[in-house]
Write an enzyme that holds these catalytic residues in place. Structure first.
Site, PDB file in Angstrom:
ATOM      1  N   ASP A  49     141.086  24.004 -23.585  1.00  0.00           N
ATOM      2  CA  ASP A  49     142.315  24.082 -24.394  1.00  0.00           C
ATOM      3  C   ASP A  49     143.264  25.145 -23.810  1.00  0.00           C
ATOM      4  OD1 ASP A  49     140.823  26.248 -25.201  1.00  0.00           O
ATOM      5  OD2 ASP A  49     140.885  25.784 -27.347  1.00  0.00           O
ATOM      6  N   SER A  50     142.820  25.816 -22.745  1.00  0.00           N
ATOM      7  CA  SER A  50     143.723  26.677 -21.975  1.00  0.00           C
ATOM      8  C   SER A  50     144.903  25.868 -21.441  1.00  0.00           C
ATOM      9  CB  SER A  50     142.973  27.341 -20.815  1.00  0.00           C
ATOM     10  OG  SER A  50     142.332  26.361 -20.008  1.00  0.00           O
ATOM     11  N   LYS A 118     132.977  20.858 -25.990  1.00  0.00           N
ATOM     12  CA  LYS A 118     132.678  22.305 -26.067  1.00  0.00           C
ATOM     13  C   LYS A 118     133.223  22.852 -27.374  1.00  0.00           C
ATOM     14  CE  LYS A 118     134.792  25.547 -23.332  1.00  0.00           C
ATOM     15  NZ  LYS A 118     135.502  26.397 -24.330  1.00  0.00           N
ATOM     16  N   GLU A 187     132.091  34.283 -21.850  1.00  0.00           N
ATOM     17  CA  GLU A 187     133.398  34.746 -21.377  1.00  0.00           C
ATOM     18  C   GLU A 187     133.575  36.233 -21.687  1.00  0.00           C
ATOM     19  OE1 GLU A 187     136.729  32.271 -22.456  1.00  0.00           O
ATOM     20  OE2 GLU A 187     138.186  33.719 -21.677  1.00  0.00           O
TER      21      GLU A 187
HETATM   22  O1  KIV Z   1     139.928  26.701 -22.321  1.00  0.00           O
HETATM   23  C1  KIV Z   1     139.362  27.058 -21.276  1.00  0.00           C
HETATM   24  O2  KIV Z   1     139.881  26.914 -20.146  1.00  0.00           O
HETATM   25  C2  KIV Z   1     138.041  27.668 -21.395  1.00  0.00           C
HETATM   26  C3  KIV Z   1     137.468  28.330 -20.184  1.00  0.00           C
HETATM   27  C4  KIV Z   1     138.205  29.562 -19.849  1.00  0.00           C
HETATM   28  C5  KIV Z   1     136.012  28.587 -20.328  1.00  0.00           C
HETATM   29  O3  KIV Z   1     137.476  27.637 -22.428  1.00  0.00           O
END
Ligand code: KIV
Length: 271
Positions: A49-50, A118, A187
């Protein structure tokens, strides 16, 4: 070494941990990069979700929507043959009730063709994790700095530095493994604590800012390619300087267009 072209499965990931083979993970948000990462041998493409921050320009991941994640996961899946594709469940898509979590994660699996989802959090999402695993949806956990809780955590800070929070992280990791998670992202966790957690689990840990002892590593693709120049955390290593390349290429293109040098005869159709 794992067979390069054999699709990556949850069973294969645990076997990789047992063989001591490191798991290579990158975030990915589209089919173009999915094809490149697949060809380069990346094991897991995480549709994080980044995407909401890195590509969509938001301040946090909190405003990412289920439809947005489904769109990006669907197009990543189109470009990926061997890697496992994991979709990040966005904020509020799995916390309200177990029923909603099942419906939303089920929608993700049905509509995108991805292989797993996730969820962020430990013990509080363990029962939801169990419920998803029980109906056949593989779940990756995410502990430490969980960006959907950035306001409660007081910012993007290393977690587990004092004994109380370290103990909570250890307990959360055990709870997720017991609930059936197939891997856990750690993280921003101190390296010795990440090492301890990694050794205590039979499922792999995937670190980001969590030191070298994790079973695998993940980075945000535009960050490691040097496309996101203002973002310079300690843990990040840049493997390319693509922002510079883009600026240079576009500046040259603009000059050639303005000066009438592009297109040349070789780019034009005589009739
Ligand atoms: O949203 C994301 O990119 C993540 C990673 C940084 C693990 O959760």
């Amino acid at each position: 070494m794992a067979d390069e072209r054999k699709p990556v499965t949850v069973v294969e990931l645990v076997a990789m941990k047992q063989r001591g083979e490191r798991i290579v993970v990158l975030t990915c948000y589209d089919a173009l990069f999915a094809r490149l990462l697949d060809a380069a041998g990346v094991d897991i493409l995480l549709v994080g979700d980044s995407v909401n921050q890195v590509l969509a320009g938001a301040d946090t991941t909190l405003s990412a929507t289920l439809d947005q994640m489904i769109y990006h996961t669907k197009i990543v899946r189109r470009g990926a043959a061997r890697p496992m594709v994991v979709c990040d469940m966005p904020f509020l898509s799995y916390q309200v009730s177990r029923e909603e979590a099942i419906r939303n994660a089920g929608r993700v699996m049905q509509e995108t063709g991805c292989h797993a989802v996730k969820l962020e959090g430990g013990a509080p999402v363990a029962e939801t994790t169990r419920a998803l695993v029980n109906i056949g949806i593989p779940v990756m956990g995410h502990l430490g700095l969980t960006p959907q809780s950035v306001h409660a955590l007081g910012g993007y800070r290393v977690q587990g530095r004092d004994e109380r929070s370290a103990e909570r992280l250890r307990a959360d990791a055990t709870a997720l493994e017991e609930a059936g998670a197939f891997a856990i992202v750690l993280e921003l966790v101190p390296a010795p604590l990440a090492s301890q957690i990694t050794k205590s689990l039979t499922i792999p840990t995937i670190g980001i800012g969590a030191g070298p002892a994790c079973d695998g590593q993940v980075l945000v693709l535009p960050d490691m390619l040097g496309l996101n120049e203002p973002f310079t955390p300690k843990f990040l290593k840049r493997y390319a300087a693509l922002a510079e390349d883009v600026r240079e290429a576009v500046t040259l293109y603009a000059a050639e267009v303005r000066e009438g040098r592009y297109p040349g005869p070789e780019h034009s159709f005589p009739k």
